[in-house]
Every structure is written in C-alpha cells, then in structure tokens.
Motif scaffolding. Sequence first.
Motif, PDB file in Angstrom:
ATOM      1  N   MET A   1       0.838  -1.197   0.000  1.00  0.00           N
ATOM      2  CA  MET A   1       0.000   0.000   0.000  1.00  0.00           C
ATOM      3  C   MET A   1       0.872   1.246   0.000  1.00  0.00           C
ATOM      4  SD  MET A   1      -1.317   0.225   3.949  1.00  0.00           S
ATOM      5  CE  MET A   1      -1.621   1.996   3.832  1.00  0.00           C
ATOM      6  N   LEU A   2       0.268   2.368  -0.364  1.00  0.00           N
ATOM      7  CA  LEU A   2       0.983   3.640  -0.325  1.00  0.00           C
ATOM      8  C   LEU A   2       1.070   4.133   1.117  1.00  0.00           C
ATOM      9  CD1 LEU A   2      -0.740   5.481  -3.318  1.00  0.00           C
ATOM     10  CD2 LEU A   2       1.339   4.107  -3.370  1.00  0.00           C
ATOM     11  N   THR A   3       2.068   4.932   1.398  1.00  0.00           N
ATOM     12  CA  THR A   3       2.185   5.550   2.716  1.00  0.00           C
ATOM     13  C   THR A   3       1.178   6.703   2.808  1.00  0.00           C
ATOM     14  OG1 THR A   3       3.821   7.192   2.016  1.00  0.00           O
ATOM     15  CG2 THR A   3       4.657   5.032   2.722  1.00  0.00           C
ATOM     16  N   PRO A   4       0.859   7.176   4.002  1.00  0.00           N
ATOM     17  CA  PRO A   4      -0.070   8.299   4.127  1.00  0.00           C
ATOM     18  C   PRO A   4       0.341   9.518   3.305  1.00  0.00           C
ATOM     19  CG  PRO A   4       0.222   7.265   6.257  1.00  0.00           C
ATOM     20  CD  PRO A   4       1.185   6.589   5.322  1.00  0.00           C
ATOM     21  N   LYS A   5       1.624   9.805   3.254  1.00  0.00           N
ATOM     22  CA  LYS A   5       2.088  10.952   2.478  1.00  0.00           C
ATOM     23  C   LYS A   5       1.904  10.699   0.988  1.00  0.00           C
ATOM     24  CE  LYS A   5       5.964  14.176   2.093  1.00  0.00           C
ATOM     25  NZ  LYS A   5       7.322  14.532   2.591  1.00  0.00           N
ATOM     26  N   GLU A   6       2.134   9.465   0.557  1.00  0.00           N
ATOM     27  CA  GLU A   6       1.974   9.124  -0.855  1.00  0.00           C
ATOM     28  C   GLU A   6       0.504   9.170  -1.285  1.00  0.00           C
ATOM     29  OE1 GLU A   6       5.775   6.097  -1.525  1.00  0.00           O
ATOM     30  OE2 GLU A   6       3.868   5.333  -0.735  1.00  0.00           O
ATOM     31  N   ILE A   7      -0.405   8.899  -0.361  1.00  0.00           N
ATOM     32  CA  ILE A   7      -1.834   8.948  -0.696  1.00  0.00           C
ATOM     33  C   ILE A   7      -2.227  10.371  -1.090  1.00  0.00           C
ATOM     34  CG2 ILE A   7      -4.182   8.495   0.077  1.00  0.00           C
ATOM     35  CD1 ILE A   7      -3.042   6.603   2.156  1.00  0.00           C
ATOM     36  N   VAL A   8      -1.679  11.360  -0.409  1.00  0.00           N
ATOM     37  CA  VAL A   8      -1.984  12.750  -0.742  1.00  0.00           C
ATOM     38  C   VAL A   8      -1.535  13.060  -2.163  1.00  0.00           C
ATOM     39  CG1 VAL A   8      -1.504  15.164  -0.178  1.00  0.00           C
ATOM     40  CG2 VAL A   8      -1.869  13.502   1.657  1.00  0.00           C
ATOM     41  N   PHE A   9      -0.319  12.655  -2.511  1.00  0.00           N
ATOM     42  CA  PHE A   9       0.186  12.898  -3.864  1.00  0.00           C
ATOM     43  C   PHE A   9      -0.661  12.147  -4.895  1.00  0.00           C
ATOM     44  CE2 PHE A   9       3.042  12.042  -7.461  1.00  0.00           C
ATOM     45  CZ  PHE A   9       3.381  13.350  -7.795  1.00  0.00           C
ATOM     46  N   GLU A  10      -1.054  10.917  -4.573  1.00  0.00           N
ATOM     47  CA  GLU A  10      -1.918  10.137  -5.471  1.00  0.00           C
ATOM     48  C   GLU A  10      -3.259  10.840  -5.674  1.00  0.00           C
ATOM     49  OE1 GLU A  10      -3.007   6.686  -7.805  1.00  0.00           O
ATOM     50  OE2 GLU A  10      -1.110   7.569  -7.145  1.00  0.00           O
ATOM     51  N   SER A  11      -3.807  11.411  -4.621  1.00  0.00           N
ATOM     52  CA  SER A  11      -5.079  12.138  -4.719  1.00  0.00           C
ATOM     53  C   SER A  11      -4.949  13.352  -5.629  1.00  0.00           C
ATOM     54  CB  SER A  11      -5.540  12.584  -3.324  1.00  0.00           C
ATOM     55  OG  SER A  11      -5.719  11.480  -2.468  1.00  0.00           O
ATOM     56  N   GLY A 245      -8.492  19.403   3.032  1.00  0.00           N
ATOM     57  CA  GLY A 245      -7.710  20.447   3.696  1.00  0.00           C
ATOM     58  C   GLY A 245      -6.830  19.908   4.800  1.00  0.00           C
ATOM     59  N   ALA A 246      -7.376  19.023   5.622  1.00  0.00           N
ATOM     60  CA  ALA A 246      -6.613  18.501   6.751  1.00  0.00           C
ATOM     61  C   ALA A 246      -5.406  17.687   6.293  1.00  0.00           C
ATOM     62  CB  ALA A 246      -7.515  17.638   7.634  1.00  0.00           C
ATOM     63  N   TYR A 247      -5.606  16.770   5.369  1.00  0.00           N
ATOM     64  CA  TYR A 247      -4.491  15.911   4.953  1.00  0.00           C
ATOM     65  C   TYR A 247      -3.485  16.658   4.088  1.00  0.00           C
ATOM     66  CZ  TYR A 247      -6.438  11.816   7.132  1.00  0.00           C
ATOM     67  OH  TYR A 247      -6.892  10.930   8.079  1.00  0.00           O
ATOM     68  N   TYR A 248      -3.963  17.680   3.375  1.00  0.00           N
ATOM     69  CA  TYR A 248      -3.004  18.498   2.633  1.00  0.00           C
ATOM     70  C   TYR A 248      -2.091  19.247   3.596  1.00  0.00           C
ATOM     71  CZ  TYR A 248      -1.018  21.840  -0.624  1.00  0.00           C
ATOM     72  OH  TYR A 248      -0.130  22.585  -1.356  1.00  0.00           O
ATOM     73  N   LEU A 249      -2.666  19.812   4.643  1.00  0.00           N
ATOM     74  CA  LEU A 249      -1.862  20.528   5.632  1.00  0.00           C
ATOM     75  C   LEU A 249      -0.901  19.598   6.366  1.00  0.00           C
ATOM     76  CD1 LEU A 249      -4.548  22.921   7.186  1.00  0.00           C
ATOM     77  CD2 LEU A 249      -2.624  23.569   5.720  1.00  0.00           C
ATOM     78  N   ILE A 250      -1.322  18.380   6.646  1.00  0.00           N
ATOM     79  CA  ILE A 250      -0.491  17.443   7.372  1.00  0.00           C
ATOM     80  C   ILE A 250       0.697  16.954   6.552  1.00  0.00           C
ATOM     81  CG2 ILE A 250      -0.411  15.148   8.449  1.00  0.00           C
ATOM     82  CD1 ILE A 250      -3.371  15.595   9.218  1.00  0.00           C
ATOM     83  N   TYR A 251       0.437  16.593   5.283  1.00  0.00           N
ATOM     84  CA  TYR A 251       1.470  15.887   4.528  1.00  0.00           C
ATOM     85  C   TYR A 251       2.048  16.637   3.333  1.00  0.00           C
ATOM     86  CZ  TYR A 251       0.133  11.733   7.163  1.00  0.00           C
ATOM     87  OH  TYR A 251      -0.111  10.857   8.183  1.00  0.00           O
ATOM     88  N   ARG A 252       1.405  17.727   2.898  1.00  0.00           N
ATOM     89  CA  ARG A 252       1.860  18.336   1.661  1.00  0.00           C
ATOM     90  C   ARG A 252       2.290  19.794   1.824  1.00  0.00           C
ATOM     91  NH1 ARG A 252       3.881  16.502  -3.184  1.00  0.00           N
ATOM     92  NH2 ARG A 252       3.436  18.023  -4.822  1.00  0.00           N
ATOM     93  N   LYS A 253       1.614  20.525   2.685  1.00  0.00           N
ATOM     94  CA  LYS A 253       1.899  21.955   2.822  1.00  0.00           C
ATOM     95  C   LYS A 253       3.311  22.154   3.364  1.00  0.00           C
ATOM     96  CE  LYS A 253       0.703  26.368   3.089  1.00  0.00           C
ATOM     97  NZ  LYS A 253       0.389  27.171   1.890  1.00  0.00           N
ATOM     98  N   LYS A 254       4.085  22.958   2.653  1.00  0.00           N
ATOM     99  CA  LYS A 254       5.454  23.229   3.067  1.00  0.00           C
ATOM    100  C   LYS A 254       5.438  24.323   4.131  1.00  0.00           C
ATOM    101  CE  LYS A 254       7.597  20.467   0.175  1.00  0.00           C
ATOM    102  NZ  LYS A 254       6.446  19.871  -0.445  1.00  0.00           N
TER     103      LYS A 254
END
Length: 254
Positions: A1-11, A245-254
């Motif tokens: 499976m993808l990691t939580p961070k990879e799921i955001v990029f996949e989305s 919004g929540a998962y973007y802030l957690i794993y993607r927002k720089k």
Amino acid sequence: MLTPKEIVFESIQIGIGKVNRKNIIVFISAILGGFYIGLGFYGYIVASSGFMNTNYSILGNILGAIVFPVGLVLIIITGADLFTGNCLIFFGWLDKRFRLWYVFKNLLIVYMGNLVGSLFLVGLIYYSNLSSSEVIKDFIVTVSERKVNINFLEGLTRGILCNILVSMAVYMSYASKTIPGKILAAILPVSLFVICGFEPSVANMFIIPLGYFSGADITLKGLFINNLLPVTLGNFIGGGIIISGAYYLIYRKK
C-alpha cells in the motif's frame, strides 16, 4: 500500500486527471456513478425492509449497511464518477495544479450526471414492479419522508458527517494496490455512515424520487430545499474542505 504521504500525492494526480477529461466523458461516467449508488441503496432497502417495525430493526440496518457499499465498490473499481468522492479533487487546487473553477465545473457536471443516473434507475425500479410489495413500499415511503422533513442545519451537519466517511472510503482506496484492499477500504467507512444515519446527496437523488412514485408525501421543495441543498453543501464541506484540507496541511503543505 501507499504511505499516508503518498496517498496525498496520489489524490492530487487523480484530481488532475479528473478535471482534464472532456465534459461529455465526465457526464457519462457520472451517470454510471449515480446508477451504481442507487443500486447499492436499493440493495439496502431489500435487506432492511423486512425488519422494519420489529424488535430486530437494528439487525436490518446492519445487514443493509453491509450491502449498501456495493455501489461505491462498483464506482471505485470501474472508475465511475461520484459527487461525494470527487470532492477530493480539491486536493489539486490546494496544490495549485489547477484553478478553483475546474473544481466546481467538474463537481457540477458530476452532480448532474449522478442525478440523471439516479432518476434512470428510479424509472427502471418503478416500472419493474420490484418495489410494489407492501413491505418494501412502506419502507421506501418511511425513509424518503423522513429525509425531506429535516431542517437546514440537520441536513448540513449530517451531510458533513456523511462525506467525511465517504471521502475517506475513496481516499483510503487510493492507498491499496489490490482489488481486495480497495473493496475493504470502501466498505468499512460507508457501512458506518449508513448505520449512523448520515445524509448522502447522491443516494438521496434515488430514494426520495422513488419515495414520491411509491406514494410518499414529497414536494419539490422538500426534495431540493429541505434535503439536497443543505446535504450537498455539507457533503462538499466534509470531503472537499475538511478531509482534503486537513491531509493536505499534514502531509503536503510546506
């Protein structure tokens, strides 16, 4: 499976693909999505109706909650479009991959396609006489009338709660690289929202018109103002703003 961070990029990547398709392709795909969700809801009706007005109604609700997610499984595996699931394309806008207009255009086309697919299934079910038995008809009437007799705040909050779970079902399915994993990820959150009685806009496009044709006391105001308007807004908030919004802030927002 993808990691939580990879799921955001996949989305994000899936969202880019969804907004760049031709409008007619999106619309046809959405018709199928509305049709599949309606099938899942009708399965829920058949499974649950026999327990109505008995001491075992909770068992009927649980059994129906196991059947209902079949509609979302069909959508996820085949790639059809569903308004509630497509709220996740908000990830792409948050990542500045496309303009906000593309989000709302896609969601509008998908919403209209879902409505067409749902109404098409209503016609097939009605003219097939599958819902003509008193037990099933009474269940349809009871459920549909309950849905159009809620106030705006109830519809909004139930819609938010619903799409937190539905969008999470779609979001978690992105993590799996196997069909059994995607199915399991889709079933669990959807079963939970069904048991809890939250409000899904697309499924309501099916059950409320079917209730009308089954003799329920339903008006256009009850369908659109009392239910679809607040529930749709709540669905977008739950899936597009809260989850994206929540998962973007957690794993993607720089």
